[in-house]
Scaffold this active site. Structure first.
Site, PDB file in Angstrom:
ATOM      1  N   THR A  48       0.830  -1.208   0.000  1.00 18.08           N
ATOM      2  CA  THR A  48       0.000   0.000   0.000  1.00 18.08           C
ATOM      3  C   THR A  48       0.861   1.254   0.000  1.00 18.08           C
ATOM      4  OG1 THR A  48      -1.692  -1.183   1.247  1.00 18.08           O
ATOM      5  CG2 THR A  48      -1.840   1.216   1.214  1.00 18.08           C
ATOM      6  N   TYR A 111     -13.194  -3.777  -2.070  1.00 15.25           N
ATOM      7  CA  TYR A 111     -14.350  -3.314  -2.843  1.00 15.25           C
ATOM      8  C   TYR A 111     -15.396  -4.397  -3.058  1.00 15.25           C
ATOM      9  CZ  TYR A 111     -17.409  -0.839  -5.943  1.00 15.25           C
ATOM     10  OH  TYR A 111     -18.538  -0.270  -6.469  1.00 15.25           O
ATOM     11  N   TYR A 137      -2.628 -10.061   4.567  1.00 13.52           N
ATOM     12  CA  TYR A 137      -2.637  -8.679   5.060  1.00 13.52           C
ATOM     13  C   TYR A 137      -4.070  -8.247   5.354  1.00 13.52           C
ATOM     14  CZ  TYR A 137      -1.800  -3.564   4.858  1.00 13.52           C
ATOM     15  OH  TYR A 137      -1.741  -2.220   5.123  1.00 13.52           O
ATOM     16  N   ARG A 142      -9.038   0.066   4.878  1.00 13.70           N
ATOM     17  CA  ARG A 142      -8.911   0.267   3.437  1.00 13.70           C
ATOM     18  C   ARG A 142      -9.790  -0.686   2.634  1.00 13.70           C
ATOM     19  NH1 ARG A 142      -4.652   3.379   1.253  1.00 13.70           N
ATOM     20  NH2 ARG A 142      -3.155   4.109   2.789  1.00 13.70           N
ATOM     21  N   LYS A 165      -0.099  -9.978   8.450  1.00  8.00           N
ATOM     22  CA  LYS A 165       0.173  -8.578   8.757  1.00  8.00           C
ATOM     23  C   LYS A 165      -1.136  -8.007   9.260  1.00  8.00           C
ATOM     24  CE  LYS A 165       1.346  -4.052   6.834  1.00  8.00           C
ATOM     25  NZ  LYS A 165       1.568  -3.231   5.606  1.00  8.00           N
ATOM     26  N   ILE A 207       5.648  -4.643   9.847  1.00 10.91           N
ATOM     27  CA  ILE A 207       5.824  -4.162   8.474  1.00 10.91           C
ATOM     28  C   ILE A 207       5.459  -2.689   8.529  1.00 10.91           C
ATOM     29  CG2 ILE A 207       5.077  -4.346   6.074  1.00 10.91           C
ATOM     30  CD1 ILE A 207       4.639  -7.348   6.573  1.00 10.91           C
TER      31      ILE A 207
END
Length: 296
Positions: A48, A111, A137, A142, A165, A207
């Site tokens: 990202t 989405y 992740y 997001r 993550k 991370i």
């Protein structure tokens, strides 16, 4: 027990841009050397923070290939290959494998989202088709999708799914995941403000966005904790809190790119739809960078 990809602080490295918004590979090389020379424990490319969402397929695969060659085995390279299209995630993952990446980072489908059962199918489908260890992740802010501890448990049964993550900000959920999965799933903090809390639950590291500008210090937060100096680790974490807050006062990676530019790295601006940082927030960021002797 599965093999741990890395222990400590991995940098979620930015993708430098030229003035015309093409990828600046020469500058990327400079950043990679800066990171490794200052103790970073792994490089995460095309995550990202690396603006993967606006990289073309060619840029994405070239950036991974370039990073693997530039790093040349000095630290592990983890390639961001996630997508909300399962088949495309496989395609990107196979390209990263061909380039010689050490591991993959795959974000949850965004989405279109999916169900928890769909997550198991999505990640299992990818894991069945690659020969690299995978980090799943989870970043609900997001993606609009949160991986539940029970889903992690199902995923942890696959030999190629070795780590998570975790950036859902829910320590209770992290604790439950750690309890359910044990040694079958390593956990990395995906939030710089929660490195020490997640290490205290058995996490293997972070991370990190902060590592872009403070690789040595972020590494030391982890190294001190693992060496038994929990107080020293906690102090470093707390000392960085207001800087971390400034790095996330606007959408990542807008502030961290601004910080790197202020520090003289010349990484360029973010691609649209991300835009330049507001002046009032730049002022706050400058003060934090001065506090930490990163700019004069």
């Amino acid at each position: 027990m599965k093999k741990t990809i890395f222990t400590g602080a991995a940098v979620a490295i930015v993708t430098p841009m030229n003035d015309d918004f093409s990828v600046n590979y020469e500058k990327l090389g400079e950043l990679i050397d800066f990171q490794i020379n200052n103790g970073t424990d792994a490089i995460v490319i095309c995550g990202t923070t690396g603006e993967s969402a606006t990289l073309t397929h060619e840029e994405h695969t070239k950036a991974i290939d370039y990073t693997v060659k530039k790093v040349a085995g000095r630290v592990p390279v983890i390639a961001g290959t996630g997508s909300n299209d399962t088949r495309y995630a496989v395609e990107l993952s196979l390209e990263a494998q061909k380039s010689g990446a050490d591991a993959l980072l795959l974000v949850t489908p965004y989405y279109n989202k999916t169900t928890q059962a769909g997550l198991v199918r999505h990640f299992t489908y990818i894991a069945d088709r690659v020969n690299l260890p995978m980090i799943v992740y989870n970043v609900p802010s997001r993606t609009g999708l949160d991986i539940k501890p029970e889903t992690y448990y199902e995923l942890s049964k696959h030999p190629n799914i070795v780590a998570a993550k975790e950036a859902n900000g829910n320590i209770t959920s992290v604790a439950k995941t750690a309890s359910l999965c044990g040694d079958n799933l390593d956990i990395y903090s995906g939030s710089d403000e929660l490195i020490v809390p997640i290490l205290s639950l058995g996490g293997k590291g972070v991370i990190s966005v902060l590592s872009n500008i403070m690789p040595r210090e972020t590494h030391e937060i982890c190294a001190k904790f693992f060496s038994g100096d929990v107080e020293g680790s906690k102090k470093l974490q707390l000392d960085c809190m207001s800087l971390i807050e400034a790095l996330f006062c606007e959408t990542n990676p807008i502030p961290v790119k601004e910080a790197l530019n202020l520090m003289g790295f010349g990484v360029g601006n973010c691609r649209m739809p991300l835009c330049r940082m507001q002046e009032k927030n730049i002022a706050v960021l400058k003060e934090e960078l001065k506090k930490h002797n990163l700019i004069s």
